[in-house]
Design an enzyme around this catalytic site. Structure first.
Site, PDB file in Angstrom:
ATOM      1  N   GLU A 192       1.134  -1.470   0.231  1.00 33.56           N
ATOM      2  CA  GLU A 192       0.045   0.337   0.249  1.00 33.56           C
ATOM      3  C   GLU A 192       0.536   1.410   0.420  1.00 33.56           C
ATOM      4  O   GLU A 192       0.183   1.773   0.874  1.00 33.56           O
ATOM      5  CB  GLU A 192      -1.033  -0.035   0.919  1.00 33.56           C
ATOM      6  CG  GLU A 192      -1.971  -0.705   0.735  1.00 33.56           C
ATOM      7  CD  GLU A 192      -3.042  -1.685   1.913  1.00 33.56           C
ATOM      8  OE1 GLU A 192      -4.093  -1.709   2.138  1.00 33.56           O
ATOM      9  OE2 GLU A 192      -2.503  -1.261   3.287  1.00 33.56           O
ATOM     10  N   GLU A 248      -4.397 -10.920   0.358  1.00 38.70           N
ATOM     11  CA  GLU A 248      -5.484 -10.156   1.659  1.00 38.70           C
ATOM     12  C   GLU A 248      -6.217 -10.484   1.232  1.00 38.70           C
ATOM     13  O   GLU A 248      -7.185 -10.163   0.057  1.00 38.70           O
ATOM     14  CB  GLU A 248      -4.935  -8.974   1.839  1.00 38.70           C
ATOM     15  CG  GLU A 248      -3.790  -8.586   2.456  1.00 38.70           C
ATOM     16  CD  GLU A 248      -3.996  -7.346   3.236  1.00 38.70           C
ATOM     17  OE1 GLU A 248      -4.785  -6.760   3.658  1.00 38.70           O
ATOM     18  OE2 GLU A 248      -2.652  -6.416   3.333  1.00 38.70           O
TER      19      GLU A 248
END
Length: 973
Positions: A416, A492
């Site tokens: 991220e 994820e």
């Protein structure tokens, strides 16, 4: 976000890498060179700002006798100095890179040590720090060694010329905030300190320097090729293989390969003139071929978890025993892969992965997620050339430290961070240094710098399109073609926050159906609740906001498959069942079972299979099941033996696969896979003569064993037991996935439920009638300020000792919102604290989390039925219950039989009290037990950070009819 900067920034605000450290090199846990652990009690002083104290404390003669002490490794905020703080994405300071606040807690550490009497002379010595958050300046005996940055990566400093036989003074100044903090915004507690080992290493003359073990495997010939690159002349011996070769020399020989299922390691030694280093070598080859990631020539399927390092008392200071315990739990629950979110773990953890067998995605210590809040990731260090040296430094320190672990099959650039030139530079450096492992990074949807297409929380429909290589195309045809040819993983998915995650089975079927889909990594392994106690000593686990943080993200830090004390949650039990590597299937009543080997490499010779023919009152017959040693992907069909004595009621076959012998991670008999197949369906009970209702004295109605309020028609007593209710109930204490704080408002079920008023339904009695053998109560159940309602008819009938309730529900109005639950709730005496039931168990289950629920007869206390989620919420339902019995210590109690099977929940507090509690101490047992008997439950999903429930698990308001029979058995059965 450019701004004028002074000519010289203080070291803790300089975006450059640290200074003074030796070049990064391979980490190894032991050698014959001397080493001295400097872990222990250190002197400690905390200052409110980086420059609040001068650097005189680093002088050997500085008087620190009045200082407090602190254990190292440790985080000072967990030892009474300041407080932890949790944010998910937000930086807890102004975003002004590379500057940090003047209010910058700074911990000065001092440690005095003597060299052992046998410490060798000559050579050099290296002082190694394995982890410091977030930046530090280091001195030894008053001499500055350098500046440490990159919290979760090691740095070594040459100190041989500074050492004394006695009285060495090591001084370290640690800053909570630094320019490095902008690179470490990793959805976890902000926990400053020296949190990993500090070690003094003797470096003999001609010591082993850096080395790179290349151990490839050719699956076609069965040969392994070993070549070790080394900076110093050295020899490598592998006694079991009869190898003795020089560094730089390649040798090929027949070997057994390393895989996560068969973690074959060969003991070896690297020897130089000055040092001997034990090695453990695993031969394996990683390629991407025809758009599929393969190891040793075979596609692999990740059954993975994301793992932060965490301990509820020690934070990220995790010891070796805890690491091993975690990995044993993973293996015992069929997990085969770990993504080291979002930084390299303690290096010993990777050695355990080599030993026990887990695939590893090793992720760099890099996340700049807070910049997502700024337009177009404005100022993002990943696309700012000033920060590129720091990014490259972190990539190099990860790869060089960890490169010799066979368990690592993928390098990850970080998490991220948006996109940018710095990430591209990292990918280019890693690819040049280690071209044999693919590169992962989820944040760039174009996959310009990566070898794997990776996503987070894509829903089932999108994942299926990706599996078919039919995903939405990119605008650039070349990039689109490149990405479409890549393997895909969900780095994820299935956010394991609170009750859940739901929808795991459907994801797993997609992974097994489409070759391109190579599995995923559940977020995440463990809840990060910090152990605390209230005033009376009652323990609980704290989350964001519990330490007075100005900004925080609440209990979003508690989103793991383990509770903070490392007790498996129902989510882990469910995940184990969903990902089991042996599929056991069959058609109900056929007596035939189909067994499929879902391993990637191992045949089934390591498992023993057994069958049991089971009925309500226990096992009728059982025996071994002869299953051939199927190769991966192979199936066989077998006829189950017919038991000599069958049972007149409901019966099941249960087929189990267990370990045939002890392994490094579990003992023989450990269950790996199981399934239940229906053998005999239950027959309805014979009808009994009905009892007629009658009026009694004191405004009551009597029907069979029940006494009712004549005005409301509510049951008040059942053969001596006081009862409250039952009444229609549609509310549940919202789960974290119901709250879904990160989802759009339209995907937040709890918000919609509260807006409609389902948490405050009102009941209007429309009629109480006695007719023939029935008592009929008609009600309208509705929220205020709405014309929506559930018209509910309770029809009571009875025999002399059994009371039967049939509930008919008819929605009124245009219901656009699903129901949380649909059933009845009643209160029972608190003395009935022991539960028995026949149905699903032993743990909780919900419509989309019920794969691990198996039919049987179970007992538990009401207290033990609760699942202690860190933030209290709906929990504890048992699925497919045929009957439940609440009893007191004398065995007497109330039994409920359901038709059809129902969901059963019992607790010592109301749903409203459960909803209101922020932490487990807020749940105070009352004088009654509240029993929910549900015809339906809304699914759970994963919307706390991911998709909501699949349509089939939505509990829409629709006409429903269900029945319960209440009785008070004389024999307590």
């Amino acid at each position: 976000m450019t701004r004028e900067q002074p000519l010289a920034l203080p070291y803790y605000e300089d975006p450059a890498p640290g200074t003074g450290a030796l070049p990064p090199r391979a980490w190894y846990p032991a050698s014959d060179a001397a080493r001295l652990s400097l872990n222990g009690r250190w002197g400690f002083r905390l200052a409110p700002a980086a420059q609040a104290e001068d650097e005189s404390f680093a002088r050997p003669d500085f008087d620190a006798a009045h200082w407090e002490t602190l254990p190292v490794p440790a985080h000072w905020v967990l030892h009474g100095h300041g407080a932890p703080a949790y944010t998910n994405t937000l930086y807890p300071f102004p975003v002004e890179p590379p500057y940090v606040p003047t209010e910058n807690p700074t911990g000065d550490h001092r440690f005095t040590f003597d060299l052992p009497g046998d410490w060798p002379g000559g050579g050099d010595a290296a002082l190694r720090f394995d982890g410091i958050e977030s930046a530090a300046k280091i001195w030894l005996n008053g001499e500055e060694l350098g500046v440490f940055k990159g919290s979760r990566l090691p740095a070594e400093y040459s100190v041989g010329h500074l050492l004394r036989p006695e009285g060495n003074v090591l001084a370290v100044r640690v800053h909570q905030w630094s320019a490095a903090s902008y690179l470490e915004d990793q959805d976890q507690w902000w926990l400053p300190g020296i949190f990993r080992d500090v070690t003094l290493l003797h470096r003999p003359e001609e010591a082993a320097g850096d080395f790179f073990v290349h151990a490839d495997y050719d699956h076609r010939t069965g040969e392994g090729t070993l070549l070790v690159d080394s900076n110093h002349g050295s020899r490598i011996t592998v006694p079991e293989l009869g190898l003795d070769i020089a560094a730089g020399e390649a040798a090929s020989i027949a070997v057994e390969p390393w895989t996560a299922e068969t973690p074959r390691l060969y003991e070896a030694e690297l020897a130089t003139a000055g040092e001997r280093v034990p090695l453990r070598i695993g031969f394996r080859t990683i390629v991407i071929e025809d758009g599929v990631l393969k190891v040793n020539g075979r596609r692999i399927l990740f059954r993975g978890v994301n793992r932060h390092e965490f301990h509820p008392e020690h934070g990220r200071a995790v010891d070796l025993a805890t690491m091993r315990a975690d990995l044993l739990l993973m293996k015992q629950h069929n997990i085969n892969a770990v993504r080291t979110s979002h930084y390299p773990p303690h290096p010993a953890f990777l050695g355990l992965c080599d030993e026990l067998g887990l695939w590893v995605i090793d992720e760099c210590d890099l996340e700049t997620h807070g910049f997502v809040k700024l337009e177009d990731w404005r100022g993002n260090p990943a696309d700012d050339d000033r920060w590129t040296p720091a990014l490259l430094d972190r990539a190099a320190r990860m790869v060089e430290r960890d490169k010799n672990h066979p368990a690592i099959v993928i390098w990850s650039l970080g998490n991220e961070c948006g996109t940018g030139r710095g990430l591209t530079a990292m990918a280019q450096w890693i690819r040049a240094r280690d071209p044999h492992r693919p590169i992962h990074y989820e944040g760039d949807r174009t996959c310009a710098d990566t070898d794997i297409y990776s996503r987070m929380y894509a829903d089932h429909a999108e994942v299926e399109l990706i599996g078919r290589r039919e995903e939405t195309p990119l605008e650039d045809p070349a990039l689109d073609a490149k990405r479409r040819a890549m393997p895909f993983i969900l780095c994820e998915y299935a956010h394991a926050m609170g009750n859940g995650p739901g929808g795991l089975s459907e994801y797993q079927r997609l992974f097994e159906t489409h070759e391109r889909l190579q599995g995923g990594f559940v977020w995440e392994w463990i809840d990060h609740g910090i152990a605390q106690r209230i005033a009376d000593g009652t323990p609980y686990f704290a989350y964001g906001g519990d330490f007075g943080e100005e900004l925080h993200d609440g209990n979003f830090v508690c989103d793991g498959l383990l509770f903070p004390d490392r007790t498996p949650s129902p989510g882990l039990i469910e995940y184990k069942k969903v990902i089991e590597p042996v599929r056991i299937e069959g058609d109900p009543g056929s007596g035939t079972v189909r067994i499929t080997n879902g391993h990637d490499f191992a045949d089934l010779s390591h498992l023993a299979f057994g069958w049991a023919y089971e009925a309500e009152d226990g096992t009728v017959a059982e025996g071994a099941l002869a299953v051939p040693p199927l190769a991966p992907g192979e199936s066989t069909e077998l006829k189950l033996p017919s038991p000599a004595h069958t049972h007149g009621g409901e019966a099941w076959w249960t087929v189990r696969a267990v370990l045939a012998a002890d392994t490094a991670w579990a003992a023989a008999g450990h269950e790996v896979a199981w399934a239940q197949l229906a053998a005999v369906r239950p027959e309805p009970p014979a009808p009994q003569p009905p009892a007629a209702p009658r009026r009694g004295e004191g405004g009551v109605l009597v029907l069979g064993p029940g006494t009712f309020d004549a005005a409301t028609g509510e049951l008040r007593h059942l053969r001596g037991f006081q009862v409250t209710g039952p009444r229609l109930d549609v509310w549940r204490a919202p789960t974290d996935n119901d709250v879904a704080a990160l989802s759009p408002a339209g995907r937040q079920p709890a918000l919609l439920w509260r807006k409609l008023g389902l948490h405050r339904m009102r009941h209007r009695i429309a009629g109480v009638e006695m007719s023939g053998d029935a008592l009929t109560v008609t009600t309208r159940v509705a929220p205020a300020a709405s014309d929506l309602a559930l018209r509910t008819v309770y029809r009571w009938t009875a025999t002399d000792d059994r009371l039967r309730l049939t509930v008919d529900v008819t929605p009124e109005g245009d219901w656009k919102v699903p129901l949380p639950r649909l059933g009845v709730r009643l209160g029972l005496p608190g003395s009935l604290g022991d539960a028995a039931w026949y149905g699903g168990g032993p743990g909780e289950a919900y419509p989309d989390t019920r794969a691990a629920s198996r039919i049987g007869r179970y007992t538990a206390t009401v207290d033990a039925l609760q699942t202690p989620y860190v933030r209290p919420q709906e929990n504890g339902a048992r699925a497919d219950v045929r009957w439940a019995h609440l009893r007191g210590e004398d065995g007497a109690g109330i039994r409920i039989d359901g038709e059809p099977a129902f969901w059963f929940t019992a607790r010592r507090w109301t749903t409203e009290q459960l909803d209101a509690a922020g932490h487990t101490p807020g749940l105070v047992p009352g004088e009654r037990i509240w029993l929910n008997l549900d015809h339906g439950q809304q699914g759970i999903g994963s919307a706390s950070c991911g998709p909501g429930i699949l349509p089939r698990y939505r509990l829409d308001a629709a006409p429903a009819s269900f029945s319960f029979t209440f009785s008070v058995p004389d024999n307590g059965q």
